[in-house]
Design a protein around this motif. Structure first.
Motif, PDB file in Angstrom:
ATOM      1  N   THR A 117      11.788  -6.198   1.209  1.00 30.67           N
ATOM      2  CA  THR A 117      10.688  -6.318   1.963  1.00 30.67           C
ATOM      3  C   THR A 117       9.409  -5.483   1.297  1.00 30.67           C
ATOM      4  O   THR A 117       7.834  -6.056   0.582  1.00 30.67           O
ATOM      5  N   GLU A 118       9.023  -4.587   1.461  1.00 29.39           N
ATOM      6  CA  GLU A 118       7.958  -3.666   1.480  1.00 29.39           C
ATOM      7  C   GLU A 118       8.031  -3.346  -0.139  1.00 29.39           C
ATOM      8  O   GLU A 118       7.319  -3.064  -1.217  1.00 29.39           O
ATOM      9  N   TYR A 119       9.106  -3.427  -0.905  1.00 33.42           N
ATOM     10  CA  TYR A 119       8.848  -3.026  -2.542  1.00 33.42           C
ATOM     11  C   TYR A 119       8.601  -4.552  -2.594  1.00 33.42           C
ATOM     12  O   TYR A 119       7.769  -5.202  -4.161  1.00 33.42           O
ATOM     13  N   ASP A 120       9.174  -5.686  -2.737  1.00 34.20           N
ATOM     14  CA  ASP A 120       8.483  -6.772  -2.690  1.00 34.20           C
ATOM     15  C   ASP A 120       7.749  -6.735  -2.454  1.00 34.20           C
ATOM     16  O   ASP A 120       6.184  -7.679  -3.265  1.00 34.20           O
ATOM     17  N   ASN A 121       6.539  -6.684  -1.137  1.00 32.35           N
ATOM     18  CA  ASN A 121       5.104  -6.303  -1.466  1.00 32.35           C
ATOM     19  C   ASN A 121       3.992  -5.420  -2.333  1.00 32.35           C
ATOM     20  O   ASN A 121       3.308  -6.309  -2.616  1.00 32.35           O
ATOM     21  N   GLN A 122       5.187  -4.690  -2.908  1.00 35.84           N
ATOM     22  CA  GLN A 122       4.657  -3.835  -3.383  1.00 35.84           C
ATOM     23  C   GLN A 122       4.314  -3.825  -5.345  1.00 35.84           C
ATOM     24  O   GLN A 122       2.885  -4.072  -5.392  1.00 35.84           O
TER      25      GLN A 122
END
Length: 187
Positions: A117-122
């Motif tokens: 999720t964090e990588y998707d947000n980044q």
């Protein structure tokens, strides 16, 4: 043009930060994997220990030190009970360590989901930043084109004005020369 030069170091810094995050995440994954492997080895060790104790229990059940080896003595039965207690204690340890192992596995799954999720947000943020920078770049190119057009229009006006001034000067010079010739002839 100056703003696009400022964008390049920003993008390079952004890439470096992304790479550092990936390296740190990889180190954490390796650490979590080691913890999981140690926990799994501990559970396997307890399972081996249980197997040995259970084999000892089977052996103690077959031992008969009573009269002529026919009957079990109270000591034989107590020894079997003690071994069985150790098997139960080991079973409890196995349950606890297996629960820890499952908790580690759940933690890893949740962590991987959070990282995804964090990588998707980044990635979304990077895409927004890139889109914003592209729009800004297009806007600046449009402004440059507009300034070039104004500059060209200004230059044409300047050339026209210079030509008119030169024509006026030539005309004044001719009028002055004609008047000068007339004054000379009159005297």
């Amino acid at each position: 043009m100056q703003k696009s030069k400022n964008i390049l170091p920003f993008l390079i810094m952004l890439l470096c930060i992304t790479k550092m995050d990936q390296v740190c995440a990889q180190l954490n994954v390796n650490n979590d994997s080691l913890t999981y492997e140690k926990q799994r080895e501990r559970v396997n060790q307890y399972l081996d220990d249980r197997s040995k104790r259970f084999a000892d229990f089977d052996t103690s059940l077959e031992q008969k030190t009573g009269v002529f080896g026919i009957f079990k003595t109270k000591g034989d039965m107590q020894k079997s009970i003690d071994i069985l207690k150790q098997v139960v204690i080991t079973d409890n340890k196995i349950f606890l360590e297996t629960k820890k192992l499952l908790d580690l596995k759940n933690y890893e799954s949740e962590r991987y989901a959070a990282l995804a999720t964090e990588y998707d947000n980044q990635v979304s943020a990077y895409m927004k930043t890139i889109t914003k920078l592209q729009n800004e770049n297009e806007k600046l190119r449009g402004e440059i084109g507009l300034l070039d057009t104004k500059d060209h229009d200004s230059n044409v006006f300047d050339y026209f004005l210079i030509a008119v001034i030169i024509i006026l000067l030539i005309t004044l010079y001719r009028i002055y020369n004609q008047n000068k010739d007339k004054k000379l002839t009159k005297e």
